[in-house]
Enzyme design. Structure first.
Site, PDB file in Angstrom:
ATOM      1  N   ASP A  36       0.857  -1.183   0.000  1.00 45.21           N
ATOM      2  CA  ASP A  36       0.000   0.000   0.000  1.00 45.21           C
ATOM      3  C   ASP A  36       0.899   1.240   0.000  1.00 45.21           C
ATOM      4  O   ASP A  36       1.567   1.527   0.996  1.00 45.21           O
ATOM      5  CB  ASP A  36      -0.902   0.011   1.235  1.00 45.21           C
ATOM      6  CG  ASP A  36      -1.968  -1.064   1.156  1.00 45.21           C
ATOM      7  OD1 ASP A  36      -2.716  -1.081   0.162  1.00 45.21           O
ATOM      8  OD2 ASP A  36      -2.064  -1.882   2.087  1.00 45.21           O
ATOM      9  N   MET A  38       1.192   4.961   0.249  1.00 45.47           N
ATOM     10  CA  MET A  38       0.415   6.100   0.742  1.00 45.47           C
ATOM     11  C   MET A  38       1.307   7.336   0.811  1.00 45.47           C
ATOM     12  O   MET A  38       2.433   7.262   1.315  1.00 45.47           O
ATOM     13  CB  MET A  38      -0.153   5.789   2.125  1.00 45.47           C
ATOM     14  CG  MET A  38      -0.983   4.516   2.187  1.00 45.47           C
ATOM     15  SD  MET A  38      -1.625   4.222   3.852  1.00 45.47           S
ATOM     16  CE  MET A  38      -2.331   2.581   3.671  1.00 45.47           C
ATOM     17  N   HIS A  67      -0.183  -0.681  -4.790  1.00 45.56           N
ATOM     18  CA  HIS A  67      -1.445   0.058  -4.838  1.00 45.56           C
ATOM     19  C   HIS A  67      -1.129   1.520  -4.546  1.00 45.56           C
ATOM     20  O   HIS A  67      -0.806   1.882  -3.413  1.00 45.56           O
ATOM     21  CB  HIS A  67      -2.411  -0.529  -3.801  1.00 45.56           C
ATOM     22  CG  HIS A  67      -3.690   0.225  -3.668  1.00 45.56           C
ATOM     23  ND1 HIS A  67      -4.642  -0.107  -2.725  1.00 45.56           N
ATOM     24  CD2 HIS A  67      -4.193   1.294  -4.340  1.00 45.56           C
ATOM     25  CE1 HIS A  67      -5.656   0.734  -2.821  1.00 45.56           C
ATOM     26  NE2 HIS A  67      -5.405   1.593  -3.788  1.00 45.56           N
ATOM     27  N   MET A 138     -12.288  -2.042  -2.880  1.00 48.53           N
ATOM     28  CA  MET A 138     -11.961  -1.928  -1.463  1.00 48.53           C
ATOM     29  C   MET A 138     -13.164  -2.340  -0.625  1.00 48.53           C
ATOM     30  O   MET A 138     -14.291  -1.910  -0.872  1.00 48.53           O
ATOM     31  CB  MET A 138     -11.557  -0.491  -1.122  1.00 48.53           C
ATOM     32  CG  MET A 138     -10.280  -0.014  -1.790  1.00 48.53           C
ATOM     33  SD  MET A 138      -8.814  -0.936  -1.257  1.00 48.53           S
ATOM     34  CE  MET A 138      -8.776  -0.564   0.511  1.00 48.53           C
ATOM     35  N   GLY A 143      -6.444   3.441   3.809  1.00 44.22           N
ATOM     36  CA  GLY A 143      -5.625   4.302   4.646  1.00 44.22           C
ATOM     37  C   GLY A 143      -5.120   3.695   5.928  1.00 44.22           C
ATOM     38  O   GLY A 143      -4.156   4.192   6.500  1.00 44.22           O
ATOM     39  N   GLY A 146      -6.564  -3.157   9.688  1.00 43.88           N
ATOM     40  CA  GLY A 146      -7.315  -3.600  10.845  1.00 43.88           C
ATOM     41  C   GLY A 146      -8.760  -3.145  10.903  1.00 43.88           C
ATOM     42  O   GLY A 146      -9.412  -3.284  11.941  1.00 43.88           O
ATOM     43  N   GLY A 177      -9.384  -5.668   2.441  1.00 42.29           N
ATOM     44  CA  GLY A 177      -9.961  -5.100   3.648  1.00 42.29           C
ATOM     45  C   GLY A 177     -10.803  -6.087   4.429  1.00 42.29           C
ATOM     46  O   GLY A 177     -11.811  -6.587   3.935  1.00 42.29           O
ATOM     47  N   GLY A 178     -10.360  -6.412   5.645  1.00 41.69           N
ATOM     48  CA  GLY A 178     -11.140  -7.276   6.520  1.00 41.69           C
ATOM     49  C   GLY A 178     -11.238  -8.709   6.057  1.00 41.69           C
ATOM     50  O   GLY A 178     -12.197  -9.419   6.391  1.00 41.69           O
ATOM     51  N   GLY A 198      -4.117  -8.633   5.379  1.00 43.02           N
ATOM     52  CA  GLY A 198      -3.038  -8.120   6.206  1.00 43.02           C
ATOM     53  C   GLY A 198      -3.066  -8.612   7.633  1.00 43.02           C
ATOM     54  O   GLY A 198      -2.348  -9.534   8.016  1.00 43.02           O
ATOM     55  N   SER A 199      -3.912  -7.998   8.433  1.00 46.10           N
ATOM     56  CA  SER A 199      -3.913  -8.264   9.871  1.00 46.10           C
ATOM     57  C   SER A 199      -4.139  -9.736  10.193  1.00 46.10           C
ATOM     58  O   SER A 199      -3.465 -10.296  11.070  1.00 46.10           O
ATOM     59  CB  SER A 199      -4.997  -7.418  10.555  1.00 46.10           C
ATOM     60  OG  SER A 199      -4.763  -6.039  10.359  1.00 46.10           O
TER      61      SER A 199
END
Length: 223
Positions: A36, A38, A67, A138, A143, A146, A177-178, A198-199
């Site tokens: 990611d 940013m 990304h 997404m 941004g 978690g 995401g999630g 990720g998490s």
């Protein structure tokens, strides 16, 4: 069902040992490394630059995806391609006419991806569908890691798959995401083929390998 790609997000890795974590991701059986990018403008955080990907290219042969969560992606396409990225995503929200940037990415030999935030409609995607290799939807607000998965995006995934099946069946849908075993089942059922996670993986109490295996087991139950 198409083969599912698992792409651990390096945003959730231990930044003190990124090289080691890149090797661990490969050993765990994952398919891609996801970065990611940013810039502190499109989203608040500042993360990786091309030098990080360039450095990690010596640690892994996995596909490296970047990304670009940045305000001006045109400025950065060349540097990430030179650094060794294999695919680049640009945000639909910051590009009025994405076709020329997608073409530039592809001209450099990379896969080109277009990203839609949860609230951004996919209207008009059919016009440029033949110019995208990947569409990232997404499932959280971009941004920060978690966040809680947004099931409201599931119908959008199904709509996107239907559109791509008509205009570019080879294009693959990516979600970010999630993602965990429970949400992965819903995502794959809806049409997702590449899971950025990720998490769940990096914080798994039994380690990356078990985390990857559990995701593969969950999506293997679909279909």
């Amino acid at each position: 069902m198409a083969e599912i790609t698992i792409a651990p997000s390096m945003l959730c890795a231990d930044f003190r040992r990124l090289g080691e974590q890149a090797r661990e991701v490969a050993e765990a059986g994952a398919d891609w490394l996801h970065f990611d990018i940013m810039d502190g403008w499109f989203v608040d955080n500042i993360t990786f630059g091309p030098l990080v990907i360039e450095a990690l290219r010596g640690e892994t042969k996995l596909h490296c995806n970047a990304h670009l969560m940045v305000g001006n992606p045109a400025r950065h396409i060349g540097s990430f391609a030179q650094a060794g990225a294999d695919s680049l995503f640009i945000q639909r929200e910051v590009v009025t006419q994405p076709a020329h940037l997608l073409a530039e990415i592809r001209s450099l030999g990379l896969l080109a991806g277009l990203v839609f935030n949860p609230a951004t409609p996919i209207a008009g995607l059919e016009v440029i569908a033949d110019q995208v290799d990947l569409v990232l939807l997404m499932t959280v607000e971009p941004g920060a890691a978690g966040q809680e998965f947004m099931p409201s995006v599931l119908p959008k995934i199904r709509q996107t798959r239907e559109l791509l099946d008509e205009f570019n069946p080879e294009a693959r849908i990516v979600v970010d995401g999630g993602v965990d075993p429970d949400t992965a089942r819903e995502l794959v059922t809806s049409g997702a083929e590449i899971l950025i996670c990720g998490s769940y993986l990096f914080d798994h109490p039994e380690g990356l390998t078990v985390g990857v295996q559990s995701l593969r087991g969950a999506v293997g139950e679909v279909g």
